[in-house]
Design an enzyme around this catalytic site. Structure first.
Site, mmCIF file in Angstrom:
data_model
loop_
_atom_site.group_PDB
_atom_site.id
_atom_site.type_symbol
_atom_site.label_atom_id
_atom_site.label_comp_id
_atom_site.label_asym_id
_atom_site.label_seq_id
_atom_site.Cartn_x
_atom_site.Cartn_y
_atom_site.Cartn_z
ATOM 1 N N ARG A 135 0.965 -1.231 -0.302
ATOM 2 C CA ARG A 135 0.045 0.137 0.012
ATOM 3 C C ARG A 135 0.795 1.116 -0.032
ATOM 4 O O ARG A 135 2.056 1.168 0.635
ATOM 5 C CB ARG A 135 -0.923 0.020 1.073
ATOM 6 C CG ARG A 135 -1.851 -1.037 1.261
ATOM 7 C CD ARG A 135 -2.679 -0.821 2.825
ATOM 8 N NE ARG A 135 -3.449 -2.223 3.291
ATOM 9 C CZ ARG A 135 -4.789 -2.487 2.468
ATOM 10 N NH1 ARG A 135 -5.291 -1.665 1.591
ATOM 11 N NH2 ARG A 135 -5.286 -3.654 3.072
ATOM 12 N N ARG A 142 -14.807 -4.396 6.502
ATOM 13 C CA ARG A 142 -14.806 -3.012 6.529
ATOM 14 C C ARG A 142 -16.334 -2.521 6.737
ATOM 15 O O ARG A 142 -16.910 -2.675 7.858
ATOM 16 C CB ARG A 142 -14.141 -2.374 5.270
ATOM 17 C CG ARG A 142 -12.725 -2.545 5.111
ATOM 18 C CD ARG A 142 -12.067 -1.904 4.124
ATOM 19 N NE ARG A 142 -12.632 -1.636 2.866
ATOM 20 C CZ ARG A 142 -12.404 -0.681 1.950
ATOM 21 N NH1 ARG A 142 -11.357 0.059 2.067
ATOM 22 N NH2 ARG A 142 -13.067 -0.718 0.862
#
Length: 329
Positions: free
Chosen positions: A80, A180
């Site tokens: 990331r 999430r």
């Protein structure tokens, strides 16, 4: 064509980005071998967009994907970086492909990775196609993402083991699962695993009512209870634990499965889905397409514009939620 002219070699690169999900290797394997059979030289970008920025690119011959279809994680590694949000970084990273004569790229990842697909499509000369790889199943344009089914099976296995313990001790378990802001993992595993309650970000939650209902169940002779808590409602964890304990007078344990849900041997469903999506992605590259992402609707493999995919709203299955809450108490 002139007598001495040579045909330009077709080249294609693949990367995995964001959170890993089981089935990514099956996807890489199919993409590599399907592309090789169509006459491409295939390359792998290691560590996702980080590797694209840092020029960490390797060639992937046929044997590079041997014995990986059954493995979790990603053989290309992942990463990331917020740097890839900068247009100048995107353009510079693309040059690491173009200087090798590679103008085609397949990106396997979630919505964050798809923003990278959109930027590459709009800002560079790379033909880029996205494949949805995330356990969260939180992308509205497709019914399923690679890794979701395997993650659900991991949760179910954990739920089965936890049920043995809480039944032995007459306890209550809050089982927190990933996802999430999407409750798909929580909802489907709660239904499949026979959990008594499920708490989701898509549905209102009355903690007092749940606490009272748990007590009522024990008063009627129940000996254990599992409450599946979606990651998106983690803010309710402490309140839920305290109120259920106060209502029942029983021990309330909390287990967050966390990253254990991402790894492990991919299910047959995820391996087949990954292979089908990878083949369509290569076919789109072969047709000169760019800025599109593949997915599945019903039994059909589809492809849509990446911007449309990112805007697509994830539909909540009210009927499945109603069924889960009706039969589980």
């Amino acid at each position: 064509m002139a007598k001495n002219a040579t045909k330009q070699t077709k080249k294609l690169a693949i990367l995995t980005s964001g959170g890993d999900s089981s089935g990514m290797n099956a996807c890489i394997r199919t993409a590599v071998r399907y592309a090789l059979n169509k006459g491409y030289e295939v390359y792998g970008v290691r560590h996702g967009y980080v590797g694209l920025i840092e020029d960490d690119i390797i060639e992937m011959p046929y044997g590079s994907v041997s014995n990986c279809v059954h493995t979790g994680g990603t053989i290309l590694r992942t990463g990331r970086t917020d740097e890839f949000r900068k247009p100048e970084v995107v353009q510079a990273a693309a040059q690491n492909l173009l200087k090798r004569g590679i103008n085609n790229l397949i990106v396997i990842g979630g919505d964050g990775s798809f923003h990278g697909v959109s930027d590459l499509h709009q800002l560079t000369d790379i033909n880029v196609i996205g494949i949805p790889g995330t356990i969260d199943n939180d992308m509205g344009y497709t019914d399923y993402t690679i890794g979701f089914d395997t993650a659900c099976n991991t949760v179910l296995d954990a739920m089965l083991k936890l049920r043995d313990t809480i039944t032995s001790h007459d306890r209550i378990m809050i089982l927190e699962v990933m996802g999430r802001h999407c409750g798909d993992i929580a909802l489907k595993t709660a239904l499949a695993g026979g959990a008594e309650y499920v708490i989701l970000p898509e549905a209102p939650t009355d903690v007092d009512a749940i606490a009272a209902s748990v007590k009522k169940g024990f008063d009627k002779g129940k000996t254990s209870t599992i409450i599946v808590l979606a990651e998106g409602r983690n803010d309710l964890k402490d309140e839920l634990r305290e109120k259920v304990k106060a209502s029942t007078g029983r021990t309330v344990n909390h287990v967050a499965l966390s990253y254990i849900q991402r790894g492990g041997t991919p299910s047959m469903f995820d391996r087949v889905l990954a292979s089908r999506l990878a083949a369509r992605a290569v076919e789109l590259i072969e047709c000169g397409q760019s800025g599109r992402v593949v997915g599945v609707k019903g039994s059909d493999i589809i492809d849509v514009n990446v911007i449309e995919a990112l805007k697509a709203k994830k539909n909540f299955d009210d009927n499945l939620f109603a069924l889960a809450t009706t039969i589980s108490k």
